[in-house]
Design a protein around this motif. Structure first.
Motif, PDB file in Angstrom:
ATOM      1  N   GLY A  18      -2.743   2.364   3.203  1.00 33.44           N
ATOM      2  CA  GLY A  18      -1.870   3.218   2.396  1.00 33.44           C
ATOM      3  C   GLY A  18      -0.519   2.624   2.035  1.00 33.44           C
ATOM      4  N   LEU A  19       0.512   3.426   2.258  1.00 30.29           N
ATOM      5  CA  LEU A  19       1.864   3.024   1.855  1.00 30.29           C
ATOM      6  C   LEU A  19       2.377   1.862   2.703  1.00 30.29           C
ATOM      7  N   GLY A  20       1.994   1.842   3.995  1.00 31.95           N
ATOM      8  CA  GLY A  20       2.441   0.749   4.871  1.00 31.95           C
ATOM      9  C   GLY A  20       1.932  -0.592   4.370  1.00 31.95           C
ATOM     10  N   LYS A  21       0.695  -0.601   3.886  1.00 34.58           N
ATOM     11  CA  LYS A  21       0.117  -1.839   3.369  1.00 34.58           C
ATOM     12  C   LYS A  21       0.819  -2.246   2.065  1.00 34.58           C
ATOM     13  N   SER A  22       1.090  -1.275   1.211  1.00 36.37           N
ATOM     14  CA  SER A  22       1.774  -1.580  -0.064  1.00 36.37           C
ATOM     15  C   SER A  22       3.185  -2.120   0.185  1.00 36.37           C
ATOM     16  N   MET A  23       3.890  -1.509   1.126  1.00 36.83           N
ATOM     17  CA  MET A  23       5.254  -1.999   1.418  1.00 36.83           C
ATOM     18  C   MET A  23       5.188  -3.389   2.044  1.00 36.83           C
ATOM     19  N   SER A  24       4.199  -3.595   2.944  1.00 31.77           N
ATOM     20  CA  SER A  24       4.038  -4.923   3.566  1.00 31.77           C
ATOM     21  C   SER A  24       3.780  -5.982   2.504  1.00 31.77           C
ATOM     22  N   ARG A  25       2.935  -5.640   1.539  1.00 28.56           N
ATOM     23  CA  ARG A  25       2.607  -6.598   0.464  1.00 28.56           C
ATOM     24  C   ARG A  25       3.889  -7.057  -0.241  1.00 28.56           C
ATOM     25  N   TYR A  26       4.761  -6.102  -0.544  1.00 31.22           N
ATOM     26  CA  TYR A  26       5.982  -6.464  -1.281  1.00 31.22           C
ATOM     27  C   TYR A  26       6.946  -7.281  -0.404  1.00 31.22           C
ATOM     28  N   PHE A  27       7.030  -6.931   0.888  1.00 34.29           N
ATOM     29  CA  PHE A  27       7.897  -7.712   1.789  1.00 34.29           C
ATOM     30  C   PHE A  27       7.414  -9.169   1.847  1.00 34.29           C
ATOM     31  N   GLU A  81       7.097   1.741  -6.471  1.00 38.20           N
ATOM     32  CA  GLU A  81       8.403   2.411  -6.531  1.00 38.20           C
ATOM     33  C   GLU A  81       8.946   2.631  -5.119  1.00 38.20           C
ATOM     34  N   LEU A  82       8.047   3.004  -4.211  1.00 37.52           N
ATOM     35  CA  LEU A  82       8.457   3.184  -2.814  1.00 37.52           C
ATOM     36  C   LEU A  82       8.769   1.828  -2.172  1.00 37.52           C
ATOM     37  N   ALA A  83       7.930   0.833  -2.457  1.00 44.24           N
ATOM     38  CA  ALA A  83       8.124  -0.509  -1.878  1.00 44.24           C
ATOM     39  C   ALA A  83       9.474  -1.093  -2.304  1.00 44.24           C
ATOM     40  N   ASN A  84       9.867  -0.853  -3.548  1.00 44.01           N
ATOM     41  CA  ASN A  84      11.165  -1.354  -4.028  1.00 44.01           C
ATOM     42  C   ASN A  84      12.310  -0.773  -3.194  1.00 44.01           C
TER      43      ASN A  84
END
Ligand code: TC6
Ligand code: NDP
Length: 297
Positions: free
Chosen positions: A24-33, A236-239
């Motif tokens: 989910g969101l944790g994976k998407s944020m990790s991808r951007y980091f 948008e959240l990852a940013n």
């Protein structure tokens, strides 16, 4: 908006632990980091899910300069020993820890009177206990080693407003939000920052299966209550998360930033009036004016 916001290499040299980073969101944020050059430890209960996610993320973002690496470690955030292990393994592999993203959660909709004690506990233990255990362990590590780290907690808008039918989650997210603010005040002297994000609906399998199960999805469109009439995009959240974990937000602490297309504003008592048609407003206006005139006579 599906584009990364920060400049290339904005998180280079940083190591971030992301709980619940395999889905989910944790994976998407990790991808951007990772795209921004950070090393990322993803952890949650299921090693197979983490391994698969780590492979996928490395295939997508793999860099040749040695930065942007993933470490996948099984950890139940309700277990302090497993948390200590994640910290030790992360330091062992990457040499340091700069950021902690408390993103793991459990949740499901239910009338509260239908919940057993165990059902209430399971949510509060993952969301609140898991968040304070991890924050305490990483915070101690930072203070001992004089590291100016940053914690980011994924909250919800109802952590501040409250909400029926997700009461254990609201109680736990509310507690975690107060911890965010309290520790921002107490640990500011060590250069440690703590912030939170309150997302509105961002489609993920984990959330949709438990919050909008099939019979409900047909009855209610989650976008209908959102002024911007859409759900959020993961980027948008990852940013926002990357910004709050980066040095660019170095003077922001104890803050909770809402990213929900304005959904929380619809809690206003009269917001449902948006369903009134123009013709009906003509009738309503005349009725009120008549009442005004009557009150003068
Ligand atoms: C937009 C909104 C914001 C979004 C926020 C999010 O967090 S989205 C993130 C969403 N992502 C996630 O949540 C991911 C992680 N979530 C999970 O892994 C699981 O959903 C769980 C562990 C939270 C519950 O799973 P499990 O049931 O297998 O766990 P268990 O065997 O430990 O039992 C615990 C107790 O709970 C009971 N119970 C369960 N369901 C219901 C129900 N519908 N009704 C009533 N009760 C229910 C069950 O009967 C048992 O009590 P009992 O009968 O023994 O006294
Ligand atoms: N999606 C949305 O619309 C919204 C989501 N949020 C928040 O965003 C965050 C991510 O949710 P989302 O991506 O939607 O849902 P997911 O279900 O995909 O994410 C939850 C994650 O938590 C992990 N997890 C659950 N229990 C534990 C545990 N005991 N120990 C360690 N990890 C655990 C799960 O992994 P595993 O099963 O392997 O342990 C999973 O990776 C949550 O904090 C949620 O409250 C907030 C508002 C809206």
């Amino acid at each position: 908006m599906n584009q990364g916001m920060l400049r290339e290499g904005a998180l280079q040299g940083k190591t971030i632990i992301v709980t619940g980073g395999g889905t989910g969101l944790g994976k998407s944020m990790s991808r951007y980091f990772l795209q921004l050059g950070a090393n990322v430890t993803i952890c949650s209960r299921r090693q197979n899910v983490l391994d698969e996610a780590a492979k996928e993320l490395m295939d997508e973002t793999g860099r040749s300069d040695g930065s942007g690496q993933v470490l996948a470690l099984a950890c139940d955030v309700r277990n302090p020993q497993e948390i200590e292990n994640v910290i030790a393994e992360t330091v062992n592999r990457f040499g340091r820890i700069d950021g902690l993203l408390n993103n793991s959660a459990g949740n499901f909709i239910s009338p509260t009177e239908r919940l057993s004690y165990k059902a209430f506990d399971v949510i509060v233990d993952i969301v609140l206990r898991g968040t304070y255990y991890f924050t305490l362990a990483v915070g101690k590590h930072w203070i001992e080693n004089q590291i100016k780290g940053t914690v980011l907690n994924i909250s919800t808008t109802y952590a501040q407003t409250g909400s029926g039918y997700v009461v254990p989650s609201a109680v736990a997210k509310g507690g975690a939000l107060i911890m965010t603010k309290s520790l921002a005040a107490e640990w500011g002297k060590y250069g440690i920052r703590l912030n939170a994000i309150a997302p509105g609906p961002f489609p993920t399998k984990g959330a949709w299966d438990r919050l909008f199960p099939e019979p409900l999805m047909k009855l209610m469109d989650p976008t209908s209550r959102i002024p911007l009439k859409r759900v959020g995009e993961h980027q948008e959240l990852a940013n926002l998360a990357a910004y709050l974990l980066s040095d660019f937000s170095g003077f922001v602490t104890g803050e909770c930033i809402t990213i929900d297309g304005g959904e929380v504003l619809m809690a206003g008592e009269f917001n449902h009036l948006e369903q009134v048609s123009s013709e009906m407003w003509d009738v309503i206006e005349q009725t009120i004016k008549q009442a005004n005139r009557a009150s003068k006579s």
